[in-house]
Motif scaffolding. Structure first.
Motif, mmCIF file in Angstrom:
data_model
loop_
_atom_site.group_PDB
_atom_site.id
_atom_site.type_symbol
_atom_site.label_atom_id
_atom_site.label_comp_id
_atom_site.label_asym_id
_atom_site.label_seq_id
_atom_site.Cartn_x
_atom_site.Cartn_y
_atom_site.Cartn_z
ATOM 1 N N ARG A 1 0.829 -1.201 0.000
ATOM 2 C CA ARG A 1 0.000 0.000 0.000
ATOM 3 C C ARG A 1 0.870 1.260 0.000
ATOM 4 N NH1 ARG A 1 -3.931 -1.738 5.040
ATOM 5 N NH2 ARG A 1 -5.014 -3.481 4.011
ATOM 6 N N ARG B 1 3.874 0.790 2.803
ATOM 7 C CA ARG B 1 3.930 -0.291 3.789
ATOM 8 C C ARG B 1 3.472 -1.597 3.157
ATOM 9 N NH1 ARG B 1 -0.316 3.424 2.845
ATOM 10 N NH2 ARG B 1 -2.219 2.796 3.917
ATOM 11 N N VAL C 1 -4.362 -8.528 11.151
ATOM 12 C CA VAL C 1 -3.518 -8.116 10.028
ATOM 13 C C VAL C 1 -2.151 -7.706 10.577
ATOM 14 C CG1 VAL C 1 -4.429 -5.730 10.147
ATOM 15 C CG2 VAL C 1 -3.402 -6.556 8.020
ATOM 16 N N VAL D 1 1.559 -5.527 9.604
ATOM 17 C CA VAL D 1 2.008 -4.442 8.728
ATOM 18 C C VAL D 1 3.498 -4.170 8.951
ATOM 19 C CG1 VAL D 1 1.641 -2.002 8.106
ATOM 20 C CG2 VAL D 1 -0.299 -3.407 8.850
ATOM 21 N N SER E 1 2.580 4.803 8.360
ATOM 22 C CA SER E 1 1.503 3.857 8.040
ATOM 23 C C SER E 1 0.319 4.157 8.949
ATOM 24 C CB SER E 1 1.990 2.404 8.196
ATOM 25 O OG SER E 1 2.382 2.144 9.522
ATOM 26 N N SER E 2 -0.751 3.445 8.698
ATOM 27 C CA SER E 2 -2.036 3.829 9.290
ATOM 28 C C SER E 2 -2.236 5.322 9.013
ATOM 29 C CB SER E 2 -2.086 3.547 10.799
ATOM 30 O OG SER E 2 -1.917 2.179 11.049
ATOM 31 N N HIS F 1 -6.683 7.462 9.766
ATOM 32 C CA HIS F 1 -8.068 7.032 9.564
ATOM 33 C C HIS F 1 -8.630 6.558 10.896
ATOM 34 C CE1 HIS F 1 -6.074 3.005 8.867
ATOM 35 N NE2 HIS F 1 -6.936 2.749 9.832
ATOM 36 N N HIS G 1 -12.162 4.189 12.642
ATOM 37 C CA HIS G 1 -13.312 3.303 12.474
ATOM 38 C C HIS G 1 -13.943 3.185 13.860
ATOM 39 C CE1 HIS G 1 -9.984 0.737 13.717
ATOM 40 N NE2 HIS G 1 -9.404 0.964 12.542
ATOM 41 N N GLU H 1 -9.221 -1.479 18.252
ATOM 42 C CA GLU H 1 -7.991 -1.990 17.631
ATOM 43 C C GLU H 1 -6.871 -2.043 18.662
ATOM 44 O OE1 GLU H 1 -6.907 0.075 14.060
ATOM 45 O OE2 GLU H 1 -5.573 -1.528 13.472
ATOM 46 N N TYR I 1 -2.453 -2.581 18.692
ATOM 47 C CA TYR I 1 -1.194 -2.631 17.935
ATOM 48 C C TYR I 1 -0.152 -3.306 18.822
ATOM 49 C CZ TYR I 1 -2.465 0.824 14.322
ATOM 50 O OH TYR I 1 -3.029 1.479 13.249
ATOM 51 N N HIS J 1 -5.314 6.978 14.238
ATOM 52 C CA HIS J 1 -4.200 6.295 14.905
ATOM 53 C C HIS J 1 -2.966 6.112 14.012
ATOM 54 C CE1 HIS J 1 -7.523 3.609 13.627
ATOM 55 N NE2 HIS J 1 -6.597 2.868 13.104
ATOM 56 N N TYR K 1 3.976 -4.079 13.003
ATOM 57 C CA TYR K 1 2.936 -4.192 14.015
ATOM 58 C C TYR K 1 1.908 -5.233 13.591
ATOM 59 C CZ TYR K 1 0.804 -0.229 11.350
ATOM 60 O OH TYR K 1 0.340 0.637 10.377
ATOM 61 N N ASN L 1 -2.049 -6.003 14.090
ATOM 62 C CA ASN L 1 -3.310 -5.395 14.498
ATOM 63 C C ASN L 1 -4.375 -6.440 14.796
ATOM 64 O OD1 ASN L 1 -2.742 -2.912 12.025
ATOM 65 N ND2 ASN L 1 -2.739 -2.572 14.217
ATOM 66 N N MET M 1 -8.511 -6.272 15.396
ATOM 67 C CA MET M 1 -9.674 -5.392 15.364
ATOM 68 C C MET M 1 -10.935 -6.216 15.613
ATOM 69 S SD MET M 1 -8.980 -2.854 12.127
ATOM 70 C CE MET M 1 -8.191 -4.018 11.026
ATOM 71 N N TRP N 1 -14.414 -3.891 7.977
ATOM 72 C CA TRP N 1 -13.411 -2.828 8.134
ATOM 73 C C TRP N 1 -13.748 -1.708 7.174
ATOM 74 C CZ3 TRP N 1 -8.328 -2.113 5.277
ATOM 75 C CH2 TRP N 1 -7.559 -1.103 5.881
HETATM 76 O O1 LIG Z 1 -7.258 0.010 10.681
HETATM 77 C C1 LIG Z 1 -6.284 -0.725 10.377
HETATM 78 C C2 LIG Z 1 -4.942 -0.380 10.911
HETATM 79 O O2 LIG Z 1 -4.892 1.000 11.170
HETATM 80 C C3 LIG Z 1 -3.777 -0.806 10.050
HETATM 81 O O3 LIG Z 1 -3.890 -2.169 9.708
HETATM 82 C C4 LIG Z 1 -3.631 0.048 8.785
HETATM 83 O O4 LIG Z 1 -4.705 -0.173 7.908
HETATM 84 C C5 LIG Z 1 -2.324 -0.312 8.109
HETATM 85 C C6 LIG Z 1 -2.084 0.562 6.879
HETATM 86 O O5 LIG Z 1 -2.864 0.454 5.915
HETATM 87 O O6 LIG Z 1 -1.189 1.413 6.935
#
Ligand SMILES: O=C[C@H](O)[C@@H](O)[C@H](O)CC(=O)O
Length: 272
Positions: free
Chosen positions: A135, A142, A161, A163, A171-172, A176, A178, A191, A193, A234, A246, A248, A250, A257
């Motif tokens: 991504r 990441r 997941v 990362v 990252s993250s 964002h 949720h 969530e 970490y 976060h 890390y 995760n 959730m 998600w």
């Molecule tokens: O909500 C998911 C977590 O914040 C991470 O898994 C995040 O999506 C990782 C990333 O896309 O950078």
């Protein structure tokens, strides 16, 4: 120290069995996500009796044998360090089972918990079945290994997941969240970490903040620390020279998600 930051506790449970972290509803602000990290010396065993929770046991490092009393998954695990950057094996077990994890080698195991009300089959989640994603762009790149994504119907409410974020990347990010049970716009997922650094003396910064800034914690996160995200944005920033990992976990009322980007920073996605 922020109430969202957990340093390793390293509680010795038995010879060869150390509980590095334990996050429960009783000792945190989380009501859906539970999390443990267990270190095992060769041939040491750890039992987890599941009541109304489901479990995804992730072989972070080393090789382990996992049984739910019926099925046995022997010598699973693919790596001696998470920084080999390859997927690993995991085992999903539904509620009301007792899981025994025995170390074939020195091992670190992540135990990821969430509420479960529908009995589902125990399942080996093979490393090669992890969906791998790359991504981001610029300094937002990441690598993501989807261990138990919402597209996999194997679990009731658990999402897992891992990362990998390389030197001087974020990252993250863009930030964002949720934290609203407002589908289809946004899902509510707590969530956790679990962080590792390479080299291990490294640190990263993680901020957890809400729109109204009623929660706004920026933490220095070191190797083996856990950060809890009950709500809010976060993001994670990795300094030059270090790589970061890390895991995760959730979970929430709906196993979807669906996140919402911070509008102030969403523009970075539009760069060519
Ligand atoms: O909500 C998911 C977590 O914040 C991470 O898994 C995040 O999506 C990782 C990333 O896309 O950078």
């Amino acid at each position: 120290m922020s109430h969202l930051l957990r340093k390793p506790e390293n509680n010795k449970l038995a010879d060869g069995v150390t509980l590095v972290h334990e996050v429960t509803e009783e000792n945190s602000d989380l009501h859906y996500v539970g999390f443990k990290v267990v270190d095992l010396e060769p041939n040491a065993s750890y039992d987890e009796k599941l009541t109304n929770l489901e479990l995804c046991a992730v072989a972070l490092t080393g090789k382990i044998t996992v049984t739910d009393g019926d099925q046995n998954f022997t010598e699973i695990g693919t790596r001696d360090s998470v920084f080999e950057r390859k997927p690993t094996d995991s085992v999903y077990v539904s509620h009301n089972k007792t899981v025994t994890i025995t170390a074939n080698t020195k091992a670190r195991v992540a135990l990821c918990f969430a509420p479960s009300d529908k009995e589902l089959p125990t399942k080996l989640i093979k490393a090669e079945d992890n969906g791998v994603e790359h991504r981001g762009k610029y300094n937002n790149k990441r690598q993501v290994h989807n261990i138990l994504p919402d597209s996999d119907p194997s679990a009731n409410s658990l999402l897992v997941v891992e990362v990998f974020t390389e030197t001087a990347n974020w990252s993250s990010y863009p930030p964002h969240k949720h934290d609203q049970n407002n589908l289809p716009e946004e899902s509510f997922l707590e969530e956790s970490y679990y962080h590792e650094m390479d080299p291990p003396q490294g640190f990263v910064f993680q901020r957890v903040y809400t729109e109204d800034r009623s929660l706004d914690e920026t933490m220095t996160v070191e190797n083996g620390n856990v950060v809890l995200v009950p709500k809010g944005y976060h993001p994670v920033g990795v300094p030059d020279g270090y790589s970061e990992y890390y895991l995760n976990v959730m979970a929430g009322p709906e196993r979807i998600w669906k996140f919402h980007n911070d509008k102030d920073h969403e523009w970075i996605l539009d760069r060519e």
